[in-house]
Design an enzyme around this catalytic site. Sequence first.
Site, PDB file in Angstrom:
ATOM      1  NE  ARG A  51      21.455  -7.547  61.145  1.00  0.00           N
ATOM      2  CZ  ARG A  51      21.789  -8.823  61.398  1.00  0.00           C
ATOM      3  NH1 ARG A  51      22.830  -9.360  60.811  1.00  0.00           N
ATOM      4  NH2 ARG A  51      21.065  -9.543  62.230  1.00  0.00           N
ATOM      5  CE1 TYR A  91      36.114  13.008  53.352  1.00  0.00           C
ATOM      6  CE2 TYR A  91      35.825  10.694  53.926  1.00  0.00           C
ATOM      7  CZ  TYR A  91      35.459  12.017  54.058  1.00  0.00           C
ATOM      8  OH  TYR A  91      34.435  12.352  54.900  1.00  0.00           O
ATOM      9  CG  ASP A 132      37.787   5.999  47.237  1.00  0.00           C
ATOM     10  OD1 ASP A 132      36.972   6.324  46.350  1.00  0.00           O
ATOM     11  OD2 ASP A 132      37.694   6.375  48.405  1.00  0.00           O
TER      12      ASP A 132
END
Length: 377
Positions: A46, A98, A170
């Site tokens: 992780r 989006y 983005d």
Amino acid sequence: MKLTTKCIHGSEKKYDNTGAVSVPIFQTATFTHPGVEQSTGYDYSRLQNPTREHLENLIAALEEGTEALAFSSGMAATSAFMEMLSPGDHVIASDDLYGGSVRLFEHISRKNGVVVTHVNTSDLAQIEAALRPTTKAIFIETPTNPMLQVTDILGVAQMTQKNGLILAVDNTFLTPYFQRPLALGADVVIHSGTKYLGGHNDTLAGFLVTNRDDIAEKLRFIHKTTGACLSPFDSWLMIRGIKTLAVRLRQQEKTALALAEWLQSQPLVKAVHYIGLPSHPSYALSKAQTSGFGGMISFEVESEAIAKQILERVALIGFAESLGGVETLITYPYLQTHADIPEEHRCAKGINKTLLRLSVGLEDVNDLIADLTNSLA
């Protein structure tokens, strides 16, 4: 090193001595320690894993950033970015995003006390007018999904630098192969790696990239704490996909332009939105800040009945959400990607019952035209 070469050799750190050409998949959750207070550099997957590290170094090199973080999806990456904000903070975002980003901002971020104002970021005056003393960041998508509006990244960056704000871009639609926002002044680049970077419709992934050490430190802490990191195997799939990014995008762009021009000639098609068409209102800006136009097209047909007829008749083209893969896909934003946005907002942006979005793949253009011809008949 040219970007085409970087896609293949952008991260050349070696993790073993076997001579393997492909980076190994370190499919392990944890790593043993050589001794007390000693580490190999890896402790728990992780926190970091060699396969994911290789991918993150590759993405950072492609975007000309100093650090990249790989997440389990694009929305996980966007969520991690929003975790840098505190209750009372204000964000200005593109009003044609989006649908998943809008859902996050309006239902999760707002619940957490972060206020998001949506404006047409292709109009810098609207951004300027929306600034508040509490504004901390500007979040833009360019080109936007699905209406393909283009924002002047350099113009917004000058505004954020003047006001001490973070600019997040983005870059999913164009990828670093066609557009590099950090070089234009952005602070953070966001990707849904599921799309063009992976390129094969088989892997979920997301990325955040930055060239600021202070932001990288905050994001790395959020990444390890919230835990939405990309798995070793999915990291390897992304590495494999990126090797062909340049050749895929060049062909997809070529086919998309041909399809956009063909769609313009169809009597049942009312409008075609593709940034590679000289008729697009941001064609000149796109030429100035990008090196290509990508493979995304949105087009409007004469009626809702025709839109649904196309979706039901396409055979080669897949009627499915997502984009950026080798298979051409068509979707209905009104009922799919943007269904959670209030209808009046959808329609105000042109996301209505006659709009279709096409993600151009690698099929022969004549086969795609034949499929669309049959679906329009």
